[in-house]
Write a protein that holds these residues in place. Structure first.
Motif, PDB file in Angstrom:
ATOM      1  N   ALA A 125      37.389  87.167 103.972  1.00  0.00           N
ATOM      2  CA  ALA A 125      36.321  87.800 103.200  1.00  0.00           C
ATOM      3  C   ALA A 125      35.606  88.823 104.059  1.00  0.00           C
ATOM      4  CB  ALA A 125      35.319  86.742 102.718  1.00  0.00           C
ATOM      5  N   GLY A 126      35.290  89.950 103.463  1.00  0.00           N
ATOM      6  CA  GLY A 126      34.618  91.008 104.191  1.00  0.00           C
ATOM      7  C   GLY A 126      35.569  91.952 104.872  1.00  0.00           C
ATOM      8  N   LYS A 127      36.862  91.599 104.937  1.00  0.00           N
ATOM      9  CA  LYS A 127      37.840  92.460 105.596  1.00  0.00           C
ATOM     10  C   LYS A 127      38.715  93.194 104.596  1.00  0.00           C
ATOM     11  CE  LYS A 127      38.001  90.180 110.039  1.00  0.00           C
ATOM     12  NZ  LYS A 127      38.858  89.689 111.114  1.00  0.00           N
ATOM     13  N   ARG A 128      38.574  92.854 103.324  1.00  0.00           N
ATOM     14  CA  ARG A 128      39.228  93.629 102.303  1.00  0.00           C
ATOM     15  C   ARG A 128      38.191  94.553 101.685  1.00  0.00           C
ATOM     16  NH1 ARG A 128      43.022  89.350  98.958  1.00  0.00           N
ATOM     17  NH2 ARG A 128      44.500  88.924 100.628  1.00  0.00           N
ATOM     18  N   ASP A 129      38.631  95.622 101.102  1.00  0.00           N
ATOM     19  CA  ASP A 129      37.712  96.617 100.590  1.00  0.00           C
ATOM     20  C   ASP A 129      36.984  96.157  99.340  1.00  0.00           C
ATOM     21  OD1 ASP A 129      40.006  99.272 101.476  1.00  0.00           O
ATOM     22  OD2 ASP A 129      38.382  98.335 102.624  1.00  0.00           O
ATOM     23  N   ASP A 130      37.621  95.370  98.500  1.00  0.00           N
ATOM     24  CA  ASP A 130      37.073  95.112  97.184  1.00  0.00           C
ATOM     25  C   ASP A 130      37.257  93.657  96.794  1.00  0.00           C
ATOM     26  OD1 ASP A 130      36.147  95.229  94.639  1.00  0.00           O
ATOM     27  OD2 ASP A 130      37.750  96.520  93.864  1.00  0.00           O
ATOM     28  N   PRO A 131      36.178  92.855  96.778  1.00  0.00           N
ATOM     29  CA  PRO A 131      36.297  91.444  96.399  1.00  0.00           C
ATOM     30  C   PRO A 131      36.316  91.219  94.899  1.00  0.00           C
ATOM     31  CG  PRO A 131      34.040  91.915  96.946  1.00  0.00           C
ATOM     32  CD  PRO A 131      34.807  93.201  97.171  1.00  0.00           C
ATOM     33  N   VAL A 132      36.165  92.274  94.105  1.00  0.00           N
ATOM     34  CA  VAL A 132      36.030  92.134  92.657  1.00  0.00           C
ATOM     35  C   VAL A 132      37.378  91.754  92.038  1.00  0.00           C
ATOM     36  CG1 VAL A 132      35.387  93.307  90.521  1.00  0.00           C
ATOM     37  CG2 VAL A 132      34.152  93.818  92.642  1.00  0.00           C
ATOM     38  N   VAL A 133      37.352  90.800  91.099  1.00  0.00           N
ATOM     39  CA  VAL A 133      38.556  90.445  90.344  1.00  0.00           C
ATOM     40  C   VAL A 133      38.414  91.037  88.948  1.00  0.00           C
ATOM     41  CG1 VAL A 133      39.240  88.408  91.632  1.00  0.00           C
ATOM     42  CG2 VAL A 133      37.514  88.187  89.855  1.00  0.00           C
ATOM     43  N   ARG A 134      39.532  91.538  88.399  1.00  0.00           N
ATOM     44  CA  ARG A 134      39.493  92.278  87.142  1.00  0.00           C
ATOM     45  C   ARG A 134      40.633  91.849  86.225  1.00  0.00           C
ATOM     46  NH1 ARG A 134      38.461  95.883  91.289  1.00  0.00           N
ATOM     47  NH2 ARG A 134      36.524  97.091  91.116  1.00  0.00           N
ATOM     48  N   ALA A 135      40.327  91.803  84.948  1.00  0.00           N
ATOM     49  CA  ALA A 135      41.343  91.594  83.920  1.00  0.00           C
ATOM     50  C   ALA A 135      40.704  91.867  82.569  1.00  0.00           C
ATOM     51  CB  ALA A 135      41.900  90.166  83.949  1.00  0.00           C
ATOM     52  N   ALA A 136      41.506  92.401  81.649  1.00  0.00           N
ATOM     53  CA  ALA A 136      41.089  92.598  80.258  1.00  0.00           C
ATOM     54  C   ALA A 136      39.814  93.424  80.135  1.00  0.00           C
ATOM     55  CB  ALA A 136      40.919  91.242  79.563  1.00  0.00           C
ATOM     56  N   GLY A 137      39.619  94.381  81.028  1.00  0.00           N
ATOM     57  CA  GLY A 137      38.438  95.221  80.973  1.00  0.00           C
ATOM     58  C   GLY A 137      37.187  94.564  81.514  1.00  0.00           C
ATOM     59  N   ILE A 138      37.318  93.346  82.065  1.00  0.00           N
ATOM     60  CA  ILE A 138      36.183  92.608  82.625  1.00  0.00           C
ATOM     61  C   ILE A 138      36.338  92.566  84.144  1.00  0.00           C
ATOM     62  CG2 ILE A 138      35.006  90.371  82.728  1.00  0.00           C
ATOM     63  CD1 ILE A 138      35.992  89.889  79.856  1.00  0.00           C
ATOM     64  N   ALA A 139      35.254  92.812  84.852  1.00  0.00           N
ATOM     65  CA  ALA A 139      35.243  92.744  86.311  1.00  0.00           C
ATOM     66  C   ALA A 139      34.179  91.739  86.745  1.00  0.00           C
ATOM     67  CB  ALA A 139      34.946  94.118  86.914  1.00  0.00           C
ATOM     68  N   VAL A 140      34.566  90.839  87.649  1.00  0.00           N
ATOM     69  CA  VAL A 140      33.635  89.839  88.169  1.00  0.00           C
ATOM     70  C   VAL A 140      33.535  90.026  89.677  1.00  0.00           C
ATOM     71  CG1 VAL A 140      33.089  87.392  88.364  1.00  0.00           C
ATOM     72  CG2 VAL A 140      34.284  88.229  86.330  1.00  0.00           C
ATOM     73  N   ASP A 141      32.319  90.210  90.155  1.00  0.00           N
ATOM     74  CA  ASP A 141      32.057  90.416  91.579  1.00  0.00           C
ATOM     75  C   ASP A 141      31.493  89.121  92.151  1.00  0.00           C
ATOM     76  OD1 ASP A 141      31.093  91.076  94.094  1.00  0.00           O
ATOM     77  OD2 ASP A 141      30.476  93.092  93.489  1.00  0.00           O
ATOM     78  N   PRO A 142      32.303  88.334  92.902  1.00  0.00           N
ATOM     79  CA  PRO A 142      31.824  87.052  93.425  1.00  0.00           C
ATOM     80  C   PRO A 142      30.825  87.189  94.566  1.00  0.00           C
ATOM     81  CG  PRO A 142      34.043  87.468  94.195  1.00  0.00           C
ATOM     82  CD  PRO A 142      33.721  88.572  93.221  1.00  0.00           C
ATOM     83  N   VAL A 143      30.718  88.388  95.160  1.00  0.00           N
ATOM     84  CA  VAL A 143      29.735  88.597  96.226  1.00  0.00           C
ATOM     85  C   VAL A 143      28.362  88.877  95.625  1.00  0.00           C
ATOM     86  CG1 VAL A 143      29.096  90.041  98.189  1.00  0.00           C
ATOM     87  CG2 VAL A 143      31.495  89.400  97.840  1.00  0.00           C
ATOM     88  N   ARG A 144      28.315  89.813  94.686  1.00  0.00           N
ATOM     89  CA  ARG A 144      27.044  90.162  94.044  1.00  0.00           C
ATOM     90  C   ARG A 144      26.717  89.269  92.850  1.00  0.00           C
ATOM     91  NH1 ARG A 144      29.464  94.885  95.629  1.00  0.00           N
ATOM     92  NH2 ARG A 144      28.206  96.246  96.944  1.00  0.00           N
ATOM     93  N   HIS A 145      27.654  88.426  92.468  1.00  0.00           N
ATOM     94  CA  HIS A 145      27.463  87.516  91.334  1.00  0.00           C
ATOM     95  C   HIS A 145      27.166  88.316  90.072  1.00  0.00           C
ATOM     96  CE1 HIS A 145      27.281  83.189  90.534  1.00  0.00           C
ATOM     97  NE2 HIS A 145      26.469  83.487  89.541  1.00  0.00           N
ATOM     98  N   GLU A 146      27.985  89.332  89.827  1.00  0.00           N
ATOM     99  CA  GLU A 146      27.802  90.210  88.679  1.00  0.00           C
ATOM    100  C   GLU A 146      29.050  90.233  87.807  1.00  0.00           C
ATOM    101  OE1 GLU A 146      24.760  93.536  90.640  1.00  0.00           O
ATOM    102  OE2 GLU A 146      26.890  94.010  90.349  1.00  0.00           O
ATOM    103  N   VAL A 147      28.841  90.481  86.522  1.00  0.00           N
ATOM    104  CA  VAL A 147      29.935  90.645  85.562  1.00  0.00           C
ATOM    105  C   VAL A 147      29.772  91.999  84.887  1.00  0.00           C
ATOM    106  CG1 VAL A 147      30.991  89.790  83.439  1.00  0.00           C
ATOM    107  CG2 VAL A 147      30.162  88.166  85.152  1.00  0.00           C
ATOM    108  N   TRP A 148      30.885  92.739  84.803  1.00  0.00           N
ATOM    109  CA  TRP A 148      30.889  94.030  84.137  1.00  0.00           C
ATOM    110  C   TRP A 148      31.958  94.005  83.060  1.00  0.00           C
ATOM    111  CZ3 TRP A 148      27.797  98.245  85.848  1.00  0.00           C
ATOM    112  CH2 TRP A 148      27.037  97.967  86.995  1.00  0.00           C
ATOM    113  N   CYS A 149      31.663  94.636  81.922  1.00  0.00           N
ATOM    114  CA  CYS A 149      32.636  94.741  80.840  1.00  0.00           C
ATOM    115  C   CYS A 149      32.705  96.194  80.398  1.00  0.00           C
ATOM    116  CB  CYS A 149      32.245  93.835  79.674  1.00  0.00           C
ATOM    117  SG  CYS A 149      33.437  93.883  78.318  1.00  0.00           S
ATOM    118  N   ASP A 150      33.885  96.782  80.505  1.00  0.00           N
ATOM    119  CA  ASP A 150      34.082  98.193  80.157  1.00  0.00           C
ATOM    120  C   ASP A 150      33.048  99.090  80.836  1.00  0.00           C
ATOM    121  OD1 ASP A 150      36.259  97.555  78.576  1.00  0.00           O
ATOM    122  OD2 ASP A 150      35.067  97.368  76.749  1.00  0.00           O
TER     123      ASP A 150
END
Length: 232
Positions: A125-150
């Protein structure tokens, strides 16, 4: 991205504690509760590291490690209440990369995981550029504890967030209500399986154009729910 860690632990509370600690470190995690499932998940997902309890049903941790080392080089950190010198030596001889005994400090466990990942050359963790997981137009950021849709930020409850993180991490996997309920343990201790339906309904209101005709979070009748990965 973060590392993906598989947790093989038959104690659901312990597994959830480890899973949450991994998410807070920016990793993703999957959880299994017996040795047979551990081998299936390892072959299917090829995780960056496995946290392996020894006293697992179906196949114990020693048997899991023995098979893994015959077929693969996935790093293994054994975590168990079995703390005799013989157990430690056997685990290391079978190819475990590290061995921790219970009770343990979650902070020490995360530090050991970072060390094993670094030694193995796997991502930490912290050594990859992007911790966000994405599928079906939804992005979940486990570091910032945020959810984005479209591209828009979605306000989720803790239980909704945990359900979405599990489903976005494994799009197209069908989750039973019981499996999704386990994702929310510690967030909503009073929940029942029917409460999962309410969480799903609320998630659909926040992520679907028409919550009554969902195209992302789909019902698999007689089984549970899945997140369709079709929309990327």
């Amino acid at each position: 991205m973060c590392a993906h860690v598989m947790v093989a632990e038959d104690d659901e509370k312990q597994a959830e504690l480890i899973r949450r600690s991994l998410l807070s470190e920016g990793h993703t995690a999957s959880v299994v509760h017996d040795g047979g499932a551990a081998l299936e998940e390892a072959r299917r997902r090829r995780p960056d590291l496995i946290v392996l309890d020894l006293m697992l049903p179906v196949i114990d941790g020693f048997g899991v490690c023995r098979v893994l080392r015959r077929d693969d080089d996935i790093p293994v950190l054994m975590l168990t209440a079995r703390n005799t010198e013989e157990d430690v030596l056997l685990g290391l001889e079978l190819g475990a990369d590290d061995y921790m005994t219970k009770p343990y400090s979650p902070r020490e466990l995360m530090a050991r995981i970072r060390t094993v990942l670094r030694r193995s050359g796997r991502p930490a963790a912290g050594k990859r550029d992007d911790p966000v997981v994405r599928a079906a137009g939804i992005a979940v950021d486990p570091v910032r504890h945020e959810v984005w849709c479209d591209g828009s930020l979605v306000d989720c409850t803790p239980a909704e967030y945990d359900i979405l993180l599990a489903m976005v991490t494994e799009p197209e996997r069908v989750f039973s209500r019981q499996q999704l309920l386990r994702c929310t343990r510690g967030v909503d201790r009073a929940s029942t399986e029917r409460a999962v339906d309410v969480h799903v309904m609320n998630i659909r209101k926040k992520t679907e154009g028409d919550p009554h005709r969902p195209v992302r979070l789909l019902t698999v009748f007689g089984v549970g729910y899945k997140l369709s990965g079709d929309r990327g």
